[in-house]
Design an enzyme around this catalytic site. Structure first.
Site, PDB file in Angstrom:
ATOM      1  N   ASP A 121      -3.059  38.407 -12.691  1.00 38.37           N
ATOM      2  CA  ASP A 121      -4.057  37.649 -11.943  1.00 38.37           C
ATOM      3  C   ASP A 121      -5.454  37.976 -12.437  1.00 38.37           C
ATOM      4  OD1 ASP A 121      -4.868  35.878  -9.823  1.00 38.37           O
ATOM      5  OD2 ASP A 121      -5.525  37.649  -8.720  1.00 38.37           O
TER       6      ASP A 121
ATOM      7  N   LYS B 118       0.978  24.691  -3.927  1.00 40.04           N
ATOM      8  CA  LYS B 118      -0.233  23.993  -3.474  1.00 40.04           C
ATOM      9  C   LYS B 118      -0.044  22.487  -3.616  1.00 40.04           C
ATOM     10  CE  LYS B 118      -3.101  27.939  -4.750  1.00 40.04           C
ATOM     11  NZ  LYS B 118      -4.154  28.458  -5.666  1.00 40.04           N
TER      12      LYS B 118
ATOM     13  N   GLU C 129       2.424  40.192  -8.216  1.00 40.14           N
ATOM     14  CA  GLU C 129       1.097  39.979  -8.786  1.00 40.14           C
ATOM     15  C   GLU C 129       0.472  41.330  -9.089  1.00 40.14           C
ATOM     16  OE1 GLU C 129      -2.014  36.957  -7.154  1.00 40.14           O
ATOM     17  OE2 GLU C 129      -2.386  38.863  -6.154  1.00 40.14           O
TER      18      GLU C 129
ATOM     19  N   ARG D 235       0.809  -1.207   0.000  1.00 37.39           N
ATOM     20  CA  ARG D 235       0.000   0.000   0.000  1.00 37.39           C
ATOM     21  C   ARG D 235       0.847   1.263   0.000  1.00 37.39           C
ATOM     22  NH1 ARG D 235      -2.724   1.950  -2.676  1.00 37.39           N
ATOM     23  NH2 ARG D 235      -3.808  -0.039  -2.691  1.00 37.39           N
TER      24      ARG D 235
ATOM     25  N   LYS E  81       2.193  39.523  -3.318  1.00 40.25           N
ATOM     26  CA  LYS E  81       0.773  39.416  -3.628  1.00 40.25           C
ATOM     27  C   LYS E  81       0.008  40.534  -2.925  1.00 40.25           C
ATOM     28  CE  LYS E  81      -0.678  35.377  -4.764  1.00 40.25           C
ATOM     29  NZ  LYS E  81      -1.223  33.993  -4.791  1.00 40.25           N
TER      30      LYS E  81
END
Length: 294
Positions: free
Chosen positions: A223, A141, A202, A106, A173
């Site tokens: 963006d 992410k 950004e 597994r 950002k």
């Protein structure tokens, strides 16, 4: 499908072994009580097959799982990382102590199916923009604890890594801009604190784009720009700095985005929305010397 891709540089062996030891620790713990049902000296062989077309990735982690359980396990691969494999394809054969094979099954498959899922998703986006000048990028992410492994899977499929973490590039950002006071102030502060580190900012409109250009950003992230705005931004920047697109990038839209002429498209879904590839490992016991003499 496109031809098999060249092998990207693996993470270090130490990094792979850390991933594997952490995974085995949470799965095996103090011991595999079900594997105890098998005779200690039993030997088995196994085959891993994919039930669907995919880009294979994660063979080093798969090998490391069984190496950690028993040095006697032998793995023979019939395909390498980056290979496009068809549904039903035999990926590898194994032979070794039966207890090690059933205990590692597994954990080994978890690595292989997850990293193959990331590689397969990346290859789909890379194929969708083939022939354009745009590069597909990943993001941060990632599955917790699997950062380097997933970024390797992206590279295997023809994508590229933006930054590994918060330490190797500056990405300014909206929250950074709000606290710094402006894009210009944020870029100036980044240059002072971290000279030599790439600085990207950004922007959400053309006023911010022009400010970022004037302030000397190394790369600019557009963006949530509409397609016609992306084309306008590419024309206005005219190659002075690379442009990256982020936000609302879907497979049915990525080709149109790339055709605007932007340099990069970053896609969090490559590593965040992972659908594991469907793999199967079947194990069979081999006759022992005692059984052969009966």
């Amino acid at each position: 499908m496109s031809p098999d891709l060249p092998i990207a540089a693996l993470p270090s062996q130490a990094s792979i072994e850390r991933d594997v030891h952490r995974a085995l620790d949470e799965d095996v713990g103090a011991g595999d009580v079900t594997a105890d049902l098998l005779a200690p000296g039993a030997i088995a062989r196994a085959r891993v097959v994919t039930r669907e077309g995919a880009v294979l990735c994660g063979t080093a982690w798969f090998d490391a799982v069984f190496r950690a359980l028993s040095e006697s396990v032998r793995v023979e691969w019939l395909a390498n990382d980056g290979a496009h494999v068809a549904a039903g394809a035999l990926l590898c054969r194994l032979e070794g102590p039966a207890r090690a094979l059933v205990t590692g099954e597994r954990t080994a498959l978890n690595f292989l199916q997850t990293l193959s899922g990331t590689a397969t998703a990346t290859a789909t986006f890379v194929d969708a923009i083939r022939g354009t000048r745009t590069t597909i990028l990943d993001t941060r992410k990632t599955v917790p604890g699997m950062r380097l492994a997933q970024k390797y899977a992206v590279r295997v499929s023809g994508g590229a890594n933006y930054r590994i973490g918060l330490f190797d590039a500056v990405l300014i950002k909206e929250n950074h801009i709000a606290t710094a006071g402006s894009i210009s102030a944020a870029i100036a502060r980044a240059r002072t604190l971290h000279p030599g580190v790439m600085v990207e900012t950004e922007v959400e409109n053309f006023s911010e784009l022009r400010e970022a250009l004037a302030a000397g950003a190394d790369r600019i992230m557009l963006d949530e720009f509409e397609l016609h705005e992306l084309s306008q931004a590419v024309a206005e920047v005219d190659g002075r700095v690379p442009l990256e697109v982020s936000g609302s990038v879907s497979l049915d839209r990525v080709r149109a985005i790339a055709e605007t002429g932007v340099d990069f498209v970053s896609i969090g879904a490559l590593t965040k929305h992972v659908r594991a590839v469907d793999l199967s490992m079947r194990i069979e016991l081999l006759p022992t010397a005692d059984a052969a003499n009966d």
